[in-house]
Design a protein around this motif. Structure first.
Motif, PDB file in Angstrom:
ATOM      1  N   ALA A  15      13.504   5.047   9.256  1.00 17.70           N
ATOM      2  CA  ALA A  15      12.119   5.400   9.124  1.00 17.70           C
ATOM      3  C   ALA A  15      11.761   5.063   7.709  1.00 17.70           C
ATOM      4  CB  ALA A  15      12.616   6.912   8.817  1.00 17.70           C
ATOM      5  N   LEU A  16      12.134   4.783   6.873  1.00 17.86           N
ATOM      6  CA  LEU A  16      11.684   4.102   5.697  1.00 17.86           C
ATOM      7  C   LEU A  16      11.244   2.740   5.790  1.00 17.86           C
ATOM      8  CD1 LEU A  16      14.000   4.672   2.531  1.00 17.86           C
ATOM      9  CD2 LEU A  16      11.534   5.224   2.459  1.00 17.86           C
ATOM     10  N   PHE A  17      11.876   1.823   6.745  1.00 23.54           N
ATOM     11  CA  PHE A  17      11.643   0.594   6.684  1.00 23.54           C
ATOM     12  C   PHE A  17      10.472   0.536   7.832  1.00 23.54           C
ATOM     13  CE2 PHE A  17      15.299  -0.571   4.334  1.00 23.54           C
ATOM     14  CZ  PHE A  17      14.968  -1.556   3.659  1.00 23.54           C
ATOM     15  N   GLU A  18      10.305   1.517   8.487  1.00 25.96           N
ATOM     16  CA  GLU A  18       9.121   1.663   9.418  1.00 25.96           C
ATOM     17  C   GLU A  18       7.793   1.586   8.536  1.00 25.96           C
ATOM     18  OE1 GLU A  18       8.761   1.345  12.639  1.00 25.96           O
ATOM     19  OE2 GLU A  18      10.630   1.011  13.258  1.00 25.96           O
ATOM     20  N   LYS A  19       7.862   2.163   7.406  1.00 28.32           N
ATOM     21  CA  LYS A  19       6.585   2.236   6.592  1.00 28.32           C
ATOM     22  C   LYS A  19       5.874   0.755   6.451  1.00 28.32           C
ATOM     23  CE  LYS A  19       8.164   6.639   4.604  1.00 28.32           C
ATOM     24  NZ  LYS A  19       7.133   7.536   5.344  1.00 28.32           N
ATOM     25  N   ASP A  20       4.777   0.959   5.892  1.00 27.87           N
ATOM     26  CA  ASP A  20       3.905  -0.510   5.547  1.00 27.87           C
ATOM     27  C   ASP A  20       4.947  -1.358   4.361  1.00 27.87           C
ATOM     28  OD1 ASP A  20       2.190  -2.456   5.265  1.00 27.87           O
ATOM     29  OD2 ASP A  20       0.812  -1.167   4.195  1.00 27.87           O
ATOM     30  N   HIS A  21       5.335  -2.180   4.858  1.00 21.47           N
ATOM     31  CA  HIS A  21       5.958  -3.378   4.041  1.00 21.47           C
ATOM     32  C   HIS A  21       5.288  -4.465   4.168  1.00 21.47           C
ATOM     33  CE1 HIS A  21       8.038  -3.435   8.077  1.00 21.47           C
ATOM     34  NE2 HIS A  21       7.955  -4.708   7.969  1.00 21.47           N
ATOM     35  N   SER A  22       4.230  -4.640   4.351  1.00 20.51           N
ATOM     36  CA  SER A  22       3.304  -5.812   4.419  1.00 20.51           C
ATOM     37  C   SER A  22       3.490  -6.381   2.814  1.00 20.51           C
ATOM     38  CB  SER A  22       1.786  -5.546   4.891  1.00 20.51           C
ATOM     39  OG  SER A  22       1.391  -4.460   4.227  1.00 20.51           O
ATOM     40  N   ASN A  23       3.487  -5.570   1.893  1.00 28.23           N
ATOM     41  CA  ASN A  23       3.402  -6.175   0.557  1.00 28.23           C
ATOM     42  C   ASN A  23       4.715  -6.685   0.018  1.00 28.23           C
ATOM     43  OD1 ASN A  23       0.623  -5.509   0.049  1.00 28.23           O
ATOM     44  ND2 ASN A  23       1.277  -3.543  -0.683  1.00 28.23           N
ATOM     45  N   LEU A  25      12.377   8.912  -2.159  1.00 31.64           N
ATOM     46  CA  LEU A  25      12.324   7.708  -2.142  1.00 31.64           C
ATOM     47  C   LEU A  25      10.802   6.979  -1.406  1.00 31.64           C
ATOM     48  CD1 LEU A  25      15.896   6.187  -1.010  1.00 31.64           C
ATOM     49  CD2 LEU A  25      14.750   6.073  -3.184  1.00 31.64           C
ATOM     50  N   SER A  26      10.621   7.864  -0.517  1.00 26.00           N
ATOM     51  CA  SER A  26       9.346   7.666   0.167  1.00 26.00           C
ATOM     52  C   SER A  26       8.115   7.794  -0.847  1.00 26.00           C
ATOM     53  CB  SER A  26       9.252   8.530   1.367  1.00 26.00           C
ATOM     54  OG  SER A  26       7.996   8.295   2.252  1.00 26.00           O
ATOM     55  N   HIS A  27       8.405   9.145  -1.673  1.00 26.37           N
ATOM     56  CA  HIS A  27       7.490   9.475  -2.762  1.00 26.37           C
ATOM     57  C   HIS A  27       7.361   8.412  -3.713  1.00 26.37           C
ATOM     58  CE1 HIS A  27       4.684  12.084  -4.883  1.00 26.37           C
ATOM     59  NE2 HIS A  27       5.697  11.846  -6.041  1.00 26.37           N
ATOM     60  N   ILE A  28       8.357   7.958  -4.225  1.00 22.73           N
ATOM     61  CA  ILE A  28       8.296   6.840  -5.269  1.00 22.73           C
ATOM     62  C   ILE A  28       7.590   5.376  -4.714  1.00 22.73           C
ATOM     63  CG2 ILE A  28       9.886   5.203  -6.665  1.00 22.73           C
ATOM     64  CD1 ILE A  28      11.827   7.462  -6.875  1.00 22.73           C
ATOM     65  N   MET A  29       7.876   4.992  -3.478  1.00 24.67           N
ATOM     66  CA  MET A  29       7.227   4.131  -2.911  1.00 24.67           C
ATOM     67  C   MET A  29       5.656   4.299  -2.894  1.00 24.67           C
ATOM     68  SD  MET A  29       9.353   2.621   0.115  1.00 24.67           S
ATOM     69  CE  MET A  29       8.290   2.709   1.188  1.00 24.67           C
ATOM     70  N   GLU A  30       5.256   5.725  -2.408  1.00 27.89           N
ATOM     71  CA  GLU A  30       3.669   5.666  -2.448  1.00 27.89           C
ATOM     72  C   GLU A  30       3.182   5.615  -3.931  1.00 27.89           C
ATOM     73  OE1 GLU A  30       3.208   9.639  -0.496  1.00 27.89           O
ATOM     74  OE2 GLU A  30       4.488   8.918   1.193  1.00 27.89           O
ATOM     75  N   GLN A  31       3.985   6.208  -4.647  1.00 25.44           N
ATOM     76  CA  GLN A  31       3.461   6.191  -6.102  1.00 25.44           C
ATOM     77  C   GLN A  31       3.393   4.685  -6.513  1.00 25.44           C
ATOM     78  OE1 GLN A  31       6.436   8.513  -8.115  1.00 25.44           O
ATOM     79  NE2 GLN A  31       4.966  10.070  -8.505  1.00 25.44           N
ATOM     80  N   ALA A  39       5.458  -4.803  -3.787  1.00 25.46           N
ATOM     81  CA  ALA A  39       6.659  -5.672  -3.543  1.00 25.46           C
ATOM     82  C   ALA A  39       7.704  -5.097  -4.265  1.00 25.46           C
ATOM     83  CB  ALA A  39       6.353  -7.058  -3.757  1.00 25.46           C
ATOM     84  N   GLU A  40       7.523  -4.788  -5.536  1.00 24.79           N
ATOM     85  CA  GLU A  40       8.604  -4.066  -6.451  1.00 24.79           C
ATOM     86  C   GLU A  40       8.998  -2.891  -5.936  1.00 24.79           C
ATOM     87  OE1 GLU A  40       5.077  -5.022  -7.347  1.00 24.79           O
ATOM     88  OE2 GLU A  40       5.854  -6.422  -8.770  1.00 24.79           O
ATOM     89  N   SER A  41       8.498  -2.070  -5.221  1.00 25.71           N
ATOM     90  CA  SER A  41       8.906  -0.761  -4.557  1.00 25.71           C
ATOM     91  C   SER A  41       9.817  -1.059  -3.405  1.00 25.71           C
ATOM     92  CB  SER A  41       7.737   0.072  -4.298  1.00 25.71           C
ATOM     93  OG  SER A  41       7.195  -0.180  -3.442  1.00 25.71           O
ATOM     94  N   TRP A  42       9.338  -2.024  -2.596  1.00 22.58           N
ATOM     95  CA  TRP A  42      10.313  -2.425  -1.453  1.00 22.58           C
ATOM     96  C   TRP A  42      11.295  -3.064  -2.135  1.00 22.58           C
ATOM     97  CZ3 TRP A  42      10.333  -0.365   2.775  1.00 22.58           C
ATOM     98  CH2 TRP A  42       9.387   0.275   3.263  1.00 22.58           C
ATOM     99  N   GLU A  43      11.481  -3.906  -3.146  1.00 22.75           N
ATOM    100  CA  GLU A  43      12.713  -4.415  -3.554  1.00 22.75           C
ATOM    101  C   GLU A  43      13.780  -3.385  -4.216  1.00 22.75           C
ATOM    102  OE1 GLU A  43      15.847  -7.055  -4.657  1.00 22.75           O
ATOM    103  OE2 GLU A  43      14.218  -7.251  -3.247  1.00 22.75           O
TER     104      GLU A  43
END
Length: 179
Positions: free
Chosen positions: A88-96, A141-147, A152-156
């Protein structure tokens, strides 16, 4: 996206019909899928050009400790939940993210197949018993990514966390192998 959803539905259909096979999937396919998912997440690191900030995530080691003392079926349920939350996490927008799209697609396919295969080993398919603390961890984790703006840093950061989850989940589920 639609092709991934179709693949998930087809996998669910196949594995739900195979549930009478006991744990043949676990004995014959688990290690292969686990190795593949770890290899793919490592490949993402090689394509990554970003480093992570010092963001405190608080990996849930205590939940793995609890799960390691649980029944075999509860260990499988915990591992399944990790894999499903990860997908579910990896389904989010990972275009960056600096990863190749095909690698992420293959990773999602393998993780989904692994979760579906483990479902075939769970005897009672009724009420899905989920670990609420694990669910809250993945929401955090999802909230951290949104913040961090799905940067690219959040995805790493997420990739590193998920690699640790894959290794810990492999250890947990491997303790159940009969061969």
């Amino acid at each position: 996206m639609l092709s991934r959803m179709l693949l998930v539905f087809l996998s669910l259909s196949l594995f739900s019909s195979a549930s009478s096979l006991s744990c043949r999937w676990m004995d014959h396919k688990f290690r292969q899928h686990s190795h593949n998912s770890l290899d793919l997440i490592e490949r993402m690191a090689h394509n990554s050009t970003k480093t992570t900030e010092d963001v405190e995530v608080n990996f849930p080691h205590h939940l793995y400790s609890q799960a390691s003392k649980a029944s075999a079926e509860d260990k499988l349920r915990f591992t399944i939940q990790i894999l499903e939350e990860m997908a579910a996490l990896f389904e989010k927008d990972h275009s960056n993210a600096s990863w190749e799209e095909i690698t992420v697609d293959h990773f999602l396919i393998v993780v989904t197949q692994q979760a579906d295969g483990l479902h075939s080993c769970v005897k009672s398919h009724g009420h899905k018993k989920q670990n609420k603390k694990l669910r809250m961890y993945f929401k955090r984790l999802s909230h951290i990514m949104e913040q961090m703006g799905h940067s690219a840093e959040s995805w790493e950061l997420i990739r590193k966390e998920m690699k640790t989850h894959l290794m810990r989940a492999d250890q947990l589920a491997s303790s159940l192998l009969t061969t």
